[in-house]
Write a protein that holds these residues in place. Structure first.
Motif, PDB file in Angstrom:
ATOM      1  N   ILE A 144       1.012  -1.596  -0.523  1.00 53.38           N
ATOM      2  CA  ILE A 144      -0.088   0.259   0.366  1.00 53.38           C
ATOM      3  C   ILE A 144       0.956   1.329   0.184  1.00 53.38           C
ATOM      4  CG2 ILE A 144      -0.367  -0.239   2.489  1.00 53.38           C
ATOM      5  CD1 ILE A 144      -3.362   1.269   2.216  1.00 53.38           C
ATOM      6  N   LEU A 145       2.262   1.499   0.715  1.00 52.15           N
ATOM      7  CA  LEU A 145       2.731   2.462   0.821  1.00 52.15           C
ATOM      8  C   LEU A 145       3.602   2.419  -0.771  1.00 52.15           C
ATOM      9  CD1 LEU A 145       4.802   2.460   4.318  1.00 52.15           C
ATOM     10  CD2 LEU A 145       3.093   3.871   3.300  1.00 52.15           C
ATOM     11  N   LEU A 146       3.861   1.155  -1.231  1.00 51.15           N
ATOM     12  CA  LEU A 146       4.649   1.186  -2.708  1.00 51.15           C
ATOM     13  C   LEU A 146       3.927   1.886  -4.183  1.00 51.15           C
ATOM     14  CD1 LEU A 146       6.150  -2.202  -3.036  1.00 51.15           C
ATOM     15  CD2 LEU A 146       7.563   0.717  -2.313  1.00 51.15           C
ATOM     16  N   ARG A 147       2.359   2.448  -3.044  1.00 47.75           N
ATOM     17  CA  ARG A 147       1.456   2.288  -4.488  1.00 47.75           C
ATOM     18  C   ARG A 147       0.501   3.425  -3.857  1.00 47.75           C
ATOM     19  NH1 ARG A 147      -0.025  -1.899  -8.093  1.00 47.75           N
ATOM     20  NH2 ARG A 147      -0.102  -3.461  -7.476  1.00 47.75           N
ATOM     21  N   ALA A 148       1.072   4.086  -3.120  1.00 47.96           N
ATOM     22  CA  ALA A 148       0.774   5.438  -2.416  1.00 47.96           C
ATOM     23  C   ALA A 148       1.262   6.748  -3.292  1.00 47.96           C
ATOM     24  CB  ALA A 148       1.184   6.118  -0.898  1.00 47.96           C
ATOM     25  N   PHE A 185      10.899  -7.358  -7.240  1.00 48.21           N
ATOM     26  CA  PHE A 185      10.121  -6.558  -8.518  1.00 48.21           C
ATOM     27  C   PHE A 185      11.767  -6.654  -8.795  1.00 48.21           C
ATOM     28  CE2 PHE A 185       6.539  -4.332  -6.176  1.00 48.21           C
ATOM     29  CZ  PHE A 185       5.812  -4.568  -6.802  1.00 48.21           C
ATOM     30  N   LEU A 186      12.830  -7.055  -8.716  1.00 48.41           N
ATOM     31  CA  LEU A 186      13.609  -6.490  -9.103  1.00 48.41           C
ATOM     32  C   LEU A 186      13.490  -8.532 -10.162  1.00 48.41           C
ATOM     33  CD1 LEU A 186      16.497  -7.411  -6.338  1.00 48.41           C
ATOM     34  CD2 LEU A 186      16.129  -5.628  -7.892  1.00 48.41           C
ATOM     35  N   ILE A 217       6.079  -0.200 -10.181  1.00 44.97           N
ATOM     36  CA  ILE A 217       4.500  -1.257  -9.813  1.00 44.97           C
ATOM     37  C   ILE A 217       3.933  -1.336 -11.110  1.00 44.97           C
ATOM     38  CG2 ILE A 217       2.961  -1.352  -7.844  1.00 44.97           C
ATOM     39  CD1 ILE A 217       5.494  -1.192  -6.914  1.00 44.97           C
ATOM     40  N   GLU A 218       3.091  -0.476 -11.448  1.00 46.22           N
ATOM     41  CA  GLU A 218       2.437   0.270 -12.582  1.00 46.22           C
ATOM     42  C   GLU A 218       3.141  -1.052 -13.699  1.00 46.22           C
ATOM     43  OE1 GLU A 218      -1.033   1.019 -13.338  1.00 46.22           O
ATOM     44  OE2 GLU A 218      -0.259   1.330 -11.008  1.00 46.22           O
ATOM     45  N   GLU A 275       0.917  -4.272 -15.010  1.00 45.67           N
ATOM     46  CA  GLU A 275       0.575  -4.819 -16.534  1.00 45.67           C
ATOM     47  C   GLU A 275       1.169  -5.747 -16.785  1.00 45.67           C
ATOM     48  OE1 GLU A 275       2.137  -0.836 -18.732  1.00 45.67           O
ATOM     49  OE2 GLU A 275       1.174   0.342 -17.866  1.00 45.67           O
ATOM     50  N   LYS A 276       2.522  -5.805 -16.924  1.00 42.22           N
ATOM     51  CA  LYS A 276       3.141  -7.165 -17.093  1.00 42.22           C
ATOM     52  C   LYS A 276       2.954  -8.923 -16.956  1.00 42.22           C
ATOM     53  CE  LYS A 276       7.234  -8.359 -15.182  1.00 42.22           C
ATOM     54  NZ  LYS A 276       8.305  -8.256 -15.042  1.00 42.22           N
ATOM     55  N   VAL A 277       1.761  -8.910 -15.693  1.00 45.45           N
ATOM     56  CA  VAL A 277       1.446  -9.808 -15.160  1.00 45.45           C
ATOM     57  C   VAL A 277       0.372  -9.838 -15.846  1.00 45.45           C
ATOM     58  CG1 VAL A 277      -0.200 -10.745 -13.154  1.00 45.45           C
ATOM     59  CG2 VAL A 277       2.390  -9.145 -12.962  1.00 45.45           C
ATOM     60  N   THR A 278      -0.658  -9.038 -16.251  1.00 43.48           N
ATOM     61  CA  THR A 278      -2.436  -8.783 -16.553  1.00 43.48           C
ATOM     62  C   THR A 278      -2.056  -9.456 -18.292  1.00 43.48           C
ATOM     63  OG1 THR A 278      -2.188  -6.693 -17.462  1.00 43.48           O
ATOM     64  CG2 THR A 278      -3.360  -7.330 -14.622  1.00 43.48           C
ATOM     65  N   ALA A 279      -0.957  -8.468 -18.940  1.00 39.87           N
ATOM     66  CA  ALA A 279      -0.148  -9.532 -19.925  1.00 39.87           C
ATOM     67  C   ALA A 279      -0.250 -10.378 -20.570  1.00 39.87           C
ATOM     68  CB  ALA A 279       0.738  -7.893 -20.653  1.00 39.87           C
TER      69      ALA A 279
END
Length: 170
Positions: A3-7, A59-60, A161-162, A166-170
């Motif tokens: 949540i802090l990463l997306r804030a 995310f590395l 994060i975005e 996007e990579k996960v949904t694609a």
């Protein structure tokens, strides 16, 4: 923790500002409550770099491995050293001489490392290879001067994060 990463940057700025305000709060004739508020403020202020360093590991790129264990140990060492010094000295500060200064120097190294590791992690994610000190030194300075640095760091973290989302949904 994500949540802090997306804030947004202004949300993190408010959290940091509350931490700074609490760490400078003094309640007359009640040193125990003052100490608790001060320590809570310091922890609120420095929890952000800790969460960055820990959470951004996911995310590395696969080919980049950073020593997360050393980061965690150093984070707890410097926070523990700070809390112990604050409690023992009643936030009046202490002087270290001779051999007693050696643990203090390690605590200072642990603090700097715990602030540099999130910068290295973020830059390594962006570069898709392990970043060198020259690559992430600017980000390290932004983390050291967090209330200002958050306006530059958080949008980059949001982009990371975005991209992953996007990579996960694609």
């Amino acid at each position: 923790m994500e949540i802090l990463l997306r804030a947004k940057n202004w949300q993190i700025f408010i959290l940091l500002f509350i931490g700074m305000a609490l760490s400078n709060t003094v309640i007359e004739n009640d040193p125990t409550i003052t100490l608790i508020l001060n320590l809570a403020g310091v922890l609120a202020y420095f929890i952000y770099p800790f969460i960055l360093g820990y959470s951004l590991q996911d995310f590395l790129p696969k080919k980049v491995e950073l020593n997360n264990t050393f980061f965690l140990i150093n984070s707890f060492v410097w926070i523990g050293g700070y809390l112990a010094t604050s409690i023992i000295s009643d936030r009046q500060g202490m002087t270290f001489n001779g051999l007693a200064a050696l643990p203090f120097f390690y605590i200072m190294f642990a603090f700097l490392y715990s602030q540099a590791f999130p910068a290295k992690t973020l830059k390594s994610i962006e570069m898709k290879t392990e970043a060198s000190l020259g690559d992430y030194f600017g980000d390290f300075m932004l983390i050291l001067f967090l209330p200002i640095g958050i306006w530059f760091l958080q949008p980059r973290i949001n982009r990371v994060i975005e991209k992953d989302k996007e990579k996960v949904t694609a």
